[in-house]
Write an enzyme that holds these catalytic residues in place. Structure first.
Site, short mmCIF file in Angstrom:
data_model
loop_
_atom_site.label_atom_id
_atom_site.label_comp_id
_atom_site.label_asym_id
_atom_site.label_seq_id
_atom_site.Cartn_x
_atom_site.Cartn_y
_atom_site.Cartn_z
N THR A 171 -6.42 1.18 5.30
CA THR A 171 -5.94 0.40 6.45
C THR A 171 -6.85 0.57 7.65
O THR A 171 -7.25 -0.41 8.29
CB THR A 171 -4.50 0.80 6.81
OG1 THR A 171 -3.66 0.60 5.67
CG2 THR A 171 -3.99 -0.03 7.97
N SER A 193 0.86 -1.18 0.00
CA SER A 193 0.00 0.00 0.00
C SER A 193 0.89 1.22 0.00
O SER A 193 2.10 1.11 0.21
CB SER A 193 -0.90 0.00 1.23
OG SER A 193 -1.78 1.12 1.22
N CYS A 208 3.90 -13.56 -11.65
CA CYS A 208 2.70 -12.92 -11.08
C CYS A 208 2.96 -12.34 -9.70
O CYS A 208 3.45 -13.04 -8.80
CB CYS A 208 1.58 -13.95 -11.02
SG CYS A 208 0.04 -13.32 -10.30
N CYS A 228 -5.70 -8.77 -13.93
CA CYS A 228 -6.20 -9.57 -15.05
C CYS A 228 -7.59 -10.12 -14.76
O CYS A 228 -8.46 -10.15 -15.64
CB CYS A 228 -5.24 -10.72 -15.36
SG CYS A 228 -4.88 -11.80 -13.95
N CYS A 278 -1.49 -9.09 -8.17
CA CYS A 278 -2.26 -7.84 -8.14
C CYS A 278 -3.71 -8.07 -8.54
O CYS A 278 -4.59 -7.28 -8.18
CB CYS A 278 -1.62 -6.80 -9.06
SG CYS A 278 -1.86 -7.07 -10.83
N ARG A 291 -0.72 -3.84 -6.89
CA ARG A 291 -1.93 -4.51 -6.40
C ARG A 291 -3.15 -3.73 -6.87
O ARG A 291 -3.07 -2.53 -7.15
CB ARG A 291 -1.95 -4.62 -4.88
CG ARG A 291 -1.95 -3.30 -4.15
CD ARG A 291 -2.47 -3.44 -2.73
NE ARG A 291 -3.88 -3.75 -2.69
CZ ARG A 291 -4.57 -3.87 -1.55
NH1 ARG A 291 -3.97 -3.74 -0.39
NH2 ARG A 291 -5.86 -4.14 -1.58
N CYS A 315 -1.21 -5.98 -17.36
CA CYS A 315 -0.46 -6.72 -16.34
C CYS A 315 0.85 -6.00 -16.06
O CYS A 315 1.63 -5.73 -16.98
CB CYS A 315 -0.17 -8.14 -16.82
SG CYS A 315 0.93 -9.04 -15.69
#
Length: 547
Positions: free
Chosen positions: A338, A54, A516, A522, A519, A302, A491
């Site tokens: 958060t 984050s 990968c 896709c 995140c 992400r 991606c």
């Protein structure tokens, strides 16, 4: 197959802020009332915090409630925000918005710039010290249901399967983890959360969720360019005015800077690359002045659930609940999730405690959504619920409308705007202009593969692909033919690649699943919803160091 089984009072799937706050709050309540409930938390990463990414500027309100003495306990909130800058960028310059004109949502007084993975790790340590069973390296692969159809726990992922799905020499079956109540805290676009939404029709009557992709790097910069506590948010370039996106630059302690960019996944041009837009962003004078001469230390990405209250599913179902970003609690206007994730977990924990004391099990925790609606969190999210729909009207009109709503009415207006699904927005490639992105210089801008290397991502090559295609023909017959294979560009890790023969024909989609970073873009943006992201073997994926 026969599986080992363990039983608990409460099982929590996901070791981020929501899941850990839920576990801790439940244990606190049990201790206060002299109860002894068994609590288990599983996390797909090899260690707590390794898959957490984050910005992050954190509002400590929920943490203050969970641990009023968090400072004495050593929570890693080391950098109070000292200055806010919101800048609208043109290609070569920028104009800062006077702080007095900013809506309250954009002010960060009393907040902290945090490396969220470190905070999650600290919360995990508190949980273990309290006697909560915390098991990293175990993913929730399947949901268990009882004979009445209620959720009864999860099955953890099998280990040691070969690429074709057969059992390898080191095969170990997953375990059945059974519980009276299961809380799902998988983060954004949780794959079990998707299944629960479909099975229990949790999205009936609500808007589709809408998302962004956030891409982030951690830099160490020269001391003379570092302004500890400075929070910079930007809008405008390199996005066009019709495409939602914005950047951030947060100055942590120790000459560290977190720099990143968010692109709304409702964008229309299939040639757009969020990764490349972020690389361009760093070349802007307002951002470059901080990074020049610095060293890139880490990279990650992400998805972000940004739809707000109108896109939030029903939170409960027989046997469990959705918490945190599994239910879309992030406040997109504040660029913060958060505190919301933690508060949602605490509210669900209080409902579960109430049910356990009453010796109930496998029913709906109806007091959780009721408590949420009466909480400060609901009031906060209600106030900013129109932010993302406004921004879909374009940068200038959206900013003006949201600013007017917040400054004149405090967000308390009688209308609620609505969201649409991101996968429906791409236009055919023939109707759009390709975007020419500059080559990386290796100093300020970089390519995907060197970036993925910094994420410490690892997946065994000889295992089943965790990026599943519902129809193997669609990537070529539809995605390539109509949209020029946008998965190559949306991606941020180079997972999807169109490969052709030496003659340049016979195209096929190659999935480099080992790249990968989880995140889940896709799974969200694929125009036919043909890609289904599921958890790989436990412990695999990125290993973020305090991202």
């Amino acid at each position: 197959m026969e599986r080992e089984s363990m039983e608990f009072d409460v099982l929590i799937v996901g070791g981020g802020p929501a899941g850990l706050a839920a576990a801790i709050r439940l244990k606190q309540l049990a201790a206060e009332k002299g109860q002894d409930f068994s609590i288990c938390l599983i996390e797909k990463a090899a260690e707590i915090g390794a898959h957490i990414l984050s910005g992050a500027v954190v509002d400590p309100r929920a943490l203050n409630e969970l641990f009023p003495d968090w400072k004495a306990l050593g929570a890693p909130l080391n950098t109070p925000v000292t200055e806010d800058r919101v800048i609208f960028l043109s290609e070569t310059g920028g104009r800062q918005v006077p702080n007095g004109l900013l809506p309250d949502a954009f002010h960060n007084d009393g907040n902290y710039i945090v490396r969220l993975g470190n905070l999650a790790k600290w919360l995990g340590e508190q949980a273990e010290a309290m006697g909560i069973e915390v098991y990293p390296g175990f993913s929730g692969a399947q949901i268990l249901f009882d004979d009445k159809g209620a959720v009864a726990g999860v099955i953890t992922g099998d280990m040691g399967l070969l690429k074709d799905g057969s059992e390898g020499p080191n095969f170990q079956p997953g375990m059945e983890l059974r519980a009276k109540y299961t809380l799902f805290a998988e983060g954004c676009r949780g794959h079990l959360g998707k299944e629960l939404e479909a099975r229990f029709k949790l999205r009936d009557g609500v808007d589709p969720q809408t998302y962004g992709i956030g891409i982030k790097e951690l830099w160490e910069i020269p001391a003379g360019q570092h302004v500890q506590g400075l929070v910079v948010h930007t809008a405008g370039w390199p996005m066009d005015a019709a495409t939602y996106g914005g950047g951030f630059c947060y100055h942590l302690e120790d000459n560290l800077v977190a720099v990143g960019f968010v692109v709304g996944l409702n964008y229309t041009n299939p040639f757009l690359s969020p990764f490349e837009e972020f690389q361009r962003y760093k070349t802007h004078p307002e951002i470059r002045k901080f990074l020049d001469g610095g060293k890139r230390l880490a990279y990650g990405a992400r998805a972000i659930a940004a739809g707000g209250l109108q896109s939030q599913p029903k939170l409960v179902f027989p046997g469990g609940a959705l918490i945190g970003d599994d239910a879309g609690f992030l406040n997109a206007a504040r660029i913060k999730g958060t505190h919301a994730a933690m508060k949602s977990g605490m509210l669900a924990a209080e409902a579960a405690f109430e049910a356990l004391v009453a010796e109930r099990s496998q029913d709906e925790l109806s007091s959780y959504p009721k408590a949420f609606k009466a909480s400060w969190l609901h009031a906060e999210l209600h106030k900013t619920r129109n932010f993302k729909p406004y921004m879909k009207k374009g940068l200038w009109l959206g900013s003006f409308l949201f600013g007017a709503e917040q400054k004149l009415f405090g967000g308390n207006v009688p209308w609620t705007l609505h969201n649409s699904a991101d996968h429906t927005t791409l236009r055919p490639a023939a109707e759009c202009s390709p975007i020419s992105y500059p080559k990386p210089d290796g100093k300020l801008t970089f390519d995907r593969l060197s970036s993925v290397f910094l994420s410490n991502t690892n997946h065994e090559e000889d295992e089943p692909c965790h990026l599943q295609l519902k129809d193997a023909s669609v990537p070529i017959s539809i995605n390539l033919a109509k949209y020029d294979a946008p998965e190559q560009r949306y991606c941020p890790a180079g997972v999807y690649e169109i490969v052709r023969s030496a003659e340049g024909d016979n195209p096929r989609l190659q999935i480099n699943a080992q790249n990968c970073v989880h995140c889940k873009t896709c799974d969200i943006k694929d125009p036919t919803q043909n890609i289904n992201w599921v958890t790989p073997q436990g412990g695999e994926g990125p290993i973020y160091q305090g991202m």
